[in-house]
Structure formats: structure tokens, C-alpha cells
Design an enzyme around this catalytic site. Structure first.
Site, PDB file in Angstrom:
ATOM      1  N   ALA A 109       3.237   3.763   4.230  1.00 16.84           N
ATOM      2  CA  ALA A 109       3.383   4.991   3.451  1.00 16.84           C
ATOM      3  C   ALA A 109       2.648   4.899   2.118  1.00 16.84           C
ATOM      4  O   ALA A 109       2.042   5.879   1.659  1.00 16.84           O
ATOM      5  CB  ALA A 109       4.865   5.275   3.221  1.00 16.84           C
ATOM      6  N   ASP A 110       2.696   3.744   1.468  1.00 20.13           N
ATOM      7  CA  ASP A 110       2.028   3.602   0.174  1.00 20.13           C
ATOM      8  C   ASP A 110       0.528   3.805   0.303  1.00 20.13           C
ATOM      9  O   ASP A 110      -0.103   4.470  -0.529  1.00 20.13           O
ATOM     10  CB  ASP A 110       2.346   2.241  -0.447  1.00 20.13           C
ATOM     11  CG  ASP A 110       2.075   1.068   0.491  1.00 20.13           C
ATOM     12  OD1 ASP A 110       1.894   1.271   1.711  1.00 20.13           O
ATOM     13  OD2 ASP A 110       2.057  -0.086  -0.001  1.00 20.13           O
TER      14      ASP A 110
END
Length: 260
Positions: A109-110
Site C-alpha cells: 500500500a505504501d
């Protein structure tokens, strides 16, 4: 006002945003066992100290690479703010770009949020270098498609491994060597600083040169993460340093959800 929560392997960052403007941010060590009540005691006190009212928050978005932390953050949002949090990467805030890799669902996600923010801010092909627990290198093409990247041990992990494996080596801070004109250290600590710091610079410069050659077109290099500024002072490989890239990406996703 938006509360953006970025859960990394080492730290959780909470940020209050007015649109894409970051008004305040706070950091706490990542602990998947931390309860919603513990988060609330810590966060609400910090908000009060900076004169932010709890009821001024009308949207919460969470990005996490630690799945076990998700439940307690969901409880935090619902119990203490009366809101159902948006989860980055899940409807209604999907990534909105093509992940041109073998396993798109494995994209962290990052890294996805960084890609969204970088493509929004910088035109053309991009290489994003994110200094976190791991150091990641991500390639985004001029259309905003994620093309792949590299995962390398973070510099702190590398240093910890060195110190833990060699009994006589001291623990040192991550910083540029005091003698920047030589790479021949005259004592143990200088030699460690040189090996860790300049070794890391050489690794980054070498990998980015290979990535640019493989891309075959000019590519800007955008650096983010806590140590980006430190390295930027000692190498010319970065075209921009944007330490708020992840939080900006979360704000962009929140904007999209508002407009949906």
C-alpha cells in the site's frame, strides 16, 4: 478535515490534512497489539495540545503494510470519531492505475500511494526511492502505470545486522561520515560510517543508473522517507525530495472518495 494514517513496519504516522495541506503529524512505534483505546489516549491528547477538535475530523483514511494493525485502527475510527475509515486500495479508494507486474495484488500500500502522489506531482517517467524499514525503488511510467521495482534492506536494518553479527563492533548513529573527502577510515567507527553511508550511496547510484538504462527514457528520481534529506546532501541522483509523498497520496485518495 482528514485524518490520514500511514502504518509502516517501524512507525505509524497520523496526519491532519486540510485538503492536501498537512496541518499536523504525529508518529508512534508500530505495534500490532496496540489497542484502539491506547491509540485514542495518545492521539486525542496530542490533538488537544495543538488545539484540534475531535469533531473537526470528518474523514479518515488508512494505508497499512501491517495487516494485524487494521482492526484496532478501524475500532479507533468508529469508536472515537464515529467514522468508517477508508482503506487505501479497497473500494471506494482503489489505486486507479495499472500495476504492470506479475502479482499486482502483492504491491504494498505504501508503494502504491507513493506512486499516486508522485505521478500527480511530477510529469514523465519516475523512479521513487523510499527510505523505510526497507529501501524500495519503484518505477512509474509517464502514464502513471506501476512497472515494478526493487526492495533492498533499509540502512538501519543493514547496520543492525552488522552490529549484531560482529561482537566487537560498536553501535553507531546513521549519519554522514565526518571526513567526507576520504573513504579510507583510520579507526573502527569511521570505517563503519564510511561502509554504511557511502556503501549505501554507491548502491543507490548503481541501481538507479541500471534502472534508467533499462527504462530507456529520461526518468526523474523522487526520494521520500526519513533519511532522504540526509542522503540528498551527499549525492546528485535525486531530482526532488518529497518527505510527505505518502501522506499526499492518501489525501489524493480521500479527495477521490469525496468526489465519487
Amino acid at each position: 478535515m482528514l485524518l490520514a494514517i500511514d502504518v509502516g513496519n517501524t512507525n505509524v504516522v497520523f496526519a491532519l490534512c486540510d485538503g492536501r495541506k498537512i496541518l499536523a503529524r504525529w508518529r508512534v512505534a508500530t505495534d500490532a497489539r496496540r489497542t484502539a483505546d491506547e491509540y485514542a489516549v495518545w492521539l486525542l491528547q496530542l490533538m488537544e495540545l495543538q488545539n484540534f477538535a475531535r469533531d473537526s475530523i470528518d474523514q479518515i483514511i488508512v494505508s497499512t503494510v501491517v495487516p494485524r494493525a487494521s482492526h484496532n485502527l478501524d475500532v479507533l475510527a468508529q469508536k472515537y470519531f464515529g467514522l468508517t475509515p477508508l482503506i487505501a486500495g479497497q473500494p471506494p479508494v482503489g489505486w486507479g492505475f495499472a500495476a504492470d507486474v506479475d502479482e499486482p495484488k502483492s504491491l504494498g500500500a505504501d508503494r502504491a500511494v507513493n506512486a499516486i502522489a508522485a505521478h500527480d506531482a511530477y510529469p514523465g517517467d519516475l523512479i521513487i526511492v523510499d527510505f523505510g524499514t526497507a529501501t524500495t525503488f519503484d518505477v512509474i511510467d509517464y502514464n502513471g502505470s506501476y512497472k515494478g521495482g526493487i526492495i533492498a534492506p533499509g540502512i538501519n536494518l543493514s547496520l543492525d545486522a552488522l552490529v549484531n553479527a560482529a561482537a566487537k563492533l560498536p553501535r553507531i548513529a546513521i549519519e554522514a561520515p565526518t571526513t567526507t573527502k576520504t573513504v579510507i577510515g583510520r579507526n573502527t567507527e569511521d570505517q563503519m560510517h564510511i561502509g554504511v553511508f557511502w556503501g549505501y550511496v554507491a548502491m543507490m547510484e548503481g541501481l538507479i543508473a541500471r534502472m534508467r538504462a533499462e527504462i530507456g527514457r529520461p526518468a526523474k528520481v523522487i526520494a521520500t522517507g526519513g533519511l532522504a534529506v540526509l542522503f540528498d546532501d551527499h549525492t546528485s541522483i535525486f531530482d526532488a525530495v518529497d518527505t510527505d509523498l505518502t501522506l499526499t497520496g492518501l489525501a489524493i485518495l480521500a479527495e477521490r472518495a469525496r468526489g465519487a
